[in-house]
Design an enzyme around this catalytic site. Structure first.
Site, PDB file in Angstrom:
ATOM      1  CD  GLU A 165     -35.266 -31.633 -20.883  1.00  0.00           C
ATOM      2  OE1 GLU A 165     -35.849 -31.570 -21.975  1.00  0.00           O
ATOM      3  OE2 GLU A 165     -34.738 -30.651 -20.332  1.00  0.00           O
ATOM      4  CG  ASP A 166     -32.912 -35.916 -18.373  1.00  0.00           C
ATOM      5  OD1 ASP A 166     -32.697 -34.718 -18.576  1.00  0.00           O
ATOM      6  OD2 ASP A 166     -33.688 -36.338 -17.514  1.00  0.00           O
TER       7      ASP A 166
END
Ligand code: MN
Length: 568
Positions: A77-78
């Site tokens: 996600e990051d």
């Protein structure tokens, strides 16, 4: 943050193979590198969060793929690395778990209480595996512990989501201790005033009770020893602030009536010792009637087991005792994860067959029981992993409205079913749908997790062809009733019966009044009897007021004697 501390935590419970520890080592460095330079709002390195999540997963005695996935849970996600990269580096299973955590992470709760249960179910469905939910719970636990650094708006949202969604989810999975911890950590953000009141009023009482229970502990220890029972642990346990608050609300904020403000918890070796300990306590002090709870013979719906009793203890003070075995205690801590842990010690079957069936008085716990039931018939570890798959909602679909509400539908449901599930009028006026932002045919089957937006047009009527593809009974019923309504409206007409004088132009005058009122005449009959003509006129009016106004007008026509009407 040291990989050695993590490995040590795992090794408390089991041996790690060379392969496993090198895999965990690799995941540790990979995640650390991936999050390099990223900071949490608190200023600490981002990787702290991943590490703490993994540490909790290790504490719950989960397997290596889950520990690896929890180290990597925010990577997809990051960071610049995607699921494909994780799959190449750490294999299918780890990638599957990280992908699940990423998907669940996208769901947001903004407080529609009625739909909270549906969101919980959607989380289960999107996880596809109980281990994904466990990572998500560990992730949430660390997030709520570090919530102080976030802006107030975000604090509220995350605290509410934790309180309404994740704590109940943990409770359903039998992780009572975690559920309580999550609630308690969210509590001050949601109820700051109440929290302050409790802290101010209870602190002294807590301490006073702790000191008192130290005295009780000495008495009970001596008696147990005389009876040949060696407790594994006895400790005073303060009631959590959030649950104290709920109890106070029920008891008119009267602290004196809360007998379990601090309870004495006794952990013994066997079930027999549990009952023997209860007997010893009751010999020492008389129990309060109605406060003896045997959750060993009759576990709570989520599997909680213990004996509870409240007695008139030293100085005649009502005091609660909780008695349980170590196994019950571990299960209370890690719930469904304990099933996993025990499966690694013995065969899953041995352990699970020993479990008494769980009493499900509440429907909402059925899915948890279903999961447990499934696991009971299992004979080998591979099957056990299979049984953690959470596809027991495979006949349900959970779709999301633009406002974030989750709608529960039967499998194969379409946008039309979705529209009717929201509101009858939304269904009736539906002219199209966007699924995940894209215009999609109305008969297209929705998938769990889809965001569905219904396009409507005022005064639009449902189409008969919808009946060929809708799945839910509600949609079928509503469409049929809307179609019937409009059918009824079509045949609904008003018939006027007019008796008048026999004069030339009477019929012409009446029909001109009607057409001036912009009303269609569908049929005229004229019957000449002995003296007066009887005229029957059918008009296209459904409205009562219009009808009455028209009657008045017709009555004013010269030569009209009587007007009556009838709806057909
Ligand atoms: Mn996270």
């Amino acid at each position: 943050m040291d990989v050695k501390a993590l490995l040590k935590e795992i090794q408390k419970n089991r041996q790690l193979s060379q392969d496993e520890s090198s895999l965990i080592n690799r995941a540790f460095s990979f995640a650390q590198r991936a999050h390099q330079g990223q900071k949490r709002k608190s200023g600490e390195p981002y990787f702290n969060h991943s590490y703490n999540t993994a540490l909790k997963i290790a504490e719950w005695k989960l397997d290596s793929p889950t520990i690896v996935a929890s180290l990597l849970h925010d990577v997809a996600e990051d960071t610049q690395y995607g699921i494909t990269q994780i799959k190449n580096e750490f294999g299918e299973e780890v990638a599957f778990l990280v992908d699940g955590v990423t998907k669940v992470g996208k769901l947001k709760y903004r407080g529609a209480e009625a739909k909270a249960e549906n969101l919980r179910k959607l989380i289960i469905v999107l996880s596809k595996d109980i281990r994904v939910i466990l990572i998500k719970l560990a992730d949430r636990l660390h997030n709520i512990k570090t919530l102080g650094a976030l802006p107030p708006q975000k604090q509220k949202r995350i605290a509410l989501e934790t309180y309404d969604i994740y704590a109940p989810l943990a409770y359903r999975l039998g992780m009572n201790n975690l559920a309580g911890e999550l609630e308690d950590l969210a509590f001050p953000y949601l109820y700051p005033e109440e929290y302050k009141w409790i802290i101010e009023n209870v602190k002294e009482k807590y301490e006073e009770r702790q000191r008192y229970l130290e005295k009780v502990k000495i008495v009970i220890l001596k008696k147990l020893e005389e009876a040949g029972i060696k407790p594994i642990n006895i400790d005073a346990r303060a009631k959590r602030h959030s649950s104290l608050y709920k109890k106070l609300l029920r008891q008119n904020m009267n602290l004196e009536q809360v007998y379990d403000l601090v309870a004495l918890r006794i952990i013994v070796k066997t079930v027999e010792d549990c009952y023997a300990t209860l007997g010893i306590i009751h010999q020492l002090w008389p129990p309060l009637p109605g406060r003896i709870k045997d959750y060993i013979a009759l576990p709570k719906p989520n599997g909680y087991k213990s004996l509870h009793t409240t007695v008139f203890c030293l100085e005649n003070k009502p005091t609660e005792f909780q008695i349980r075995t170590q196994e019950m205690h571990d299960e209370d801590e890690s719930g469904i994860a304990a099933y996993w842990a025990y499966s690694q010690l013995k065969s899953a079957k041995d352990y699970l067959l020993k479990q008494k069936s769980v009493f499900a008085e509440k429907n909402e716990l059925n899915w948890v029981n279903q999961l447990k039931e499934w696991q009971k018939g299992i004979t080998n570890p591979e099957e056990f992993i299979q049984s953690l798959k959470t596809d027991f909602f495979k006949d349900r679909i959970f779709a999301i409205t633009p406002k974030g509400e989750v709608i529960d539908l039967s499998a194969g449901s379409t946008s039309v079913d979705f529209a009717y599930a929201i509101h009858t009028e939304i269904g009736n006026q539906c002219i199209g749908a966007k699924i995940n932002g894209k215009i999609t045919p109305l008969d297209y089957p929705i998938q769990s997790g889809d965001l569905v937006e219904i396009l409507i047009q005022k005064s639009k009527k449902p189409s008969e062809s919808w009946l060929e593809f809708v799945k839910t009974n509600r949609a079928k019923k509503e469409i049929k009733s809307a179609l019937k309504d409009s059918l009824l409206r079509r045949i609904k007409e008003t018939e006027f019966r007019i008796v008048g004088e026999d004069r030339v132009g009477l019929l012409k005058d009446i029909s001109s009044i009607i057409s001036k009122s912009k009303i269609n005449i569908s049929k005229i009959d004229m019957l000449k009897t002995a003296h007066f003509p009887h005229i029957k006129i059918r008009c296209d009016i459904k409205d009562k007021e219009k009808t009455e106004r028209l009657i008045l007008k017709i009555k004013n026509v010269q030569g009209v004697k009587e007007v009556s009407c009838k709806q057909i």
